[in-house]
Scaffold this motif. Structure first.
Motif, PDB file in Angstrom:
ATOM      1  N   GLN A  22     -11.753   3.453 -26.816  1.00 49.08           N
ATOM      2  CA  GLN A  22     -12.649   2.508 -27.519  1.00 49.08           C
ATOM      3  C   GLN A  22     -13.684   2.713 -27.754  1.00 49.08           C
ATOM      4  O   GLN A  22     -14.484   2.269 -29.003  1.00 49.08           O
ATOM      5  N   HIS A  23     -14.553   3.870 -27.110  1.00 52.47           N
ATOM      6  CA  HIS A  23     -15.976   4.194 -27.455  1.00 52.47           C
ATOM      7  C   HIS A  23     -16.814   3.229 -27.598  1.00 52.47           C
ATOM      8  O   HIS A  23     -17.884   3.058 -28.406  1.00 52.47           O
ATOM      9  N   MET A  24     -16.685   1.918 -26.779  1.00 50.99           N
ATOM     10  CA  MET A  24     -17.754   0.843 -26.808  1.00 50.99           C
ATOM     11  C   MET A  24     -18.356   0.972 -25.499  1.00 50.99           C
ATOM     12  O   MET A  24     -17.779   0.757 -24.374  1.00 50.99           O
ATOM     13  N   TRP A  25     -19.775   1.343 -25.200  1.00 54.07           N
ATOM     14  CA  TRP A  25     -20.446   1.380 -24.191  1.00 54.07           C
ATOM     15  C   TRP A  25     -20.103   2.428 -23.192  1.00 54.07           C
ATOM     16  O   TRP A  25     -19.876   2.168 -22.032  1.00 54.07           O
ATOM     17  N   PRO A  26     -19.508   3.560 -23.455  1.00 52.47           N
ATOM     18  CA  PRO A  26     -19.275   4.461 -22.544  1.00 52.47           C
ATOM     19  C   PRO A  26     -20.176   4.984 -21.818  1.00 52.47           C
ATOM     20  O   PRO A  26     -21.305   4.954 -22.020  1.00 52.47           O
TER      21      PRO A  26
END
Length: 131
Positions: A22-26
């Protein structure tokens, strides 16, 4: 939630909705093990992200922290005492049996009481356990 009602907190460093594909807020990749040192030594119910354990090559480091948690019976209602918290150091004692250090400061020997030995360490974290 972790600071307010840790007995009900489920803690995690990353999950399939934040990191991974996803690479969302990692979670910052260079701080992942600091995150695990925190959640695996503190009150709450920690969750380990599959990707970190199996794909990132962190299995042994995470296993050491899980072993410390298990060996000393750390649980969601464990007692936490913050020894010191500064910009470059977070040092806390859990249940009088485990001490965790996060941050780049290394000169903490004077803050660690006698009777503790290093159980796990890595980039900007260390964990001591009561002998």
């Amino acid at each position: 939630m972790i600071g307010w009602w840790p007995a009900k907190a489920v803690t995690f460093v990353d999950n399939h909705d934040t990191g991974s594909t996803q690479h969302m807020w990692p979670f910052p990749s260079d701080r992942v093990m600091q995150g695990y040192a925190y959640i695996l030594t503190h009150p709450g119910t920690p969750c380990i992200f599959y990707d970190h354990f199996f794909d990132w090559g962190l299995k042994e480091e995470i296993d050491r922290l899980v072993s410390v948690r298990t060996r000393h019976g750390i649980h969601n209602e464990s007692k936490l005492q913050i020894i010191e918290a500064d910009a470059d150091l977070y040092l806390a004692e859990i249940d009088g049996k485990v001490i965790v250090k996060l941050g780049p400061r290394y000169d903490v020997g004077n803050l660690i009481p006698g009777g503790f030995k290093v159980a796990a360490h890595g980039n900007d974290y260390a964990v001591w356990e009561k002998i």
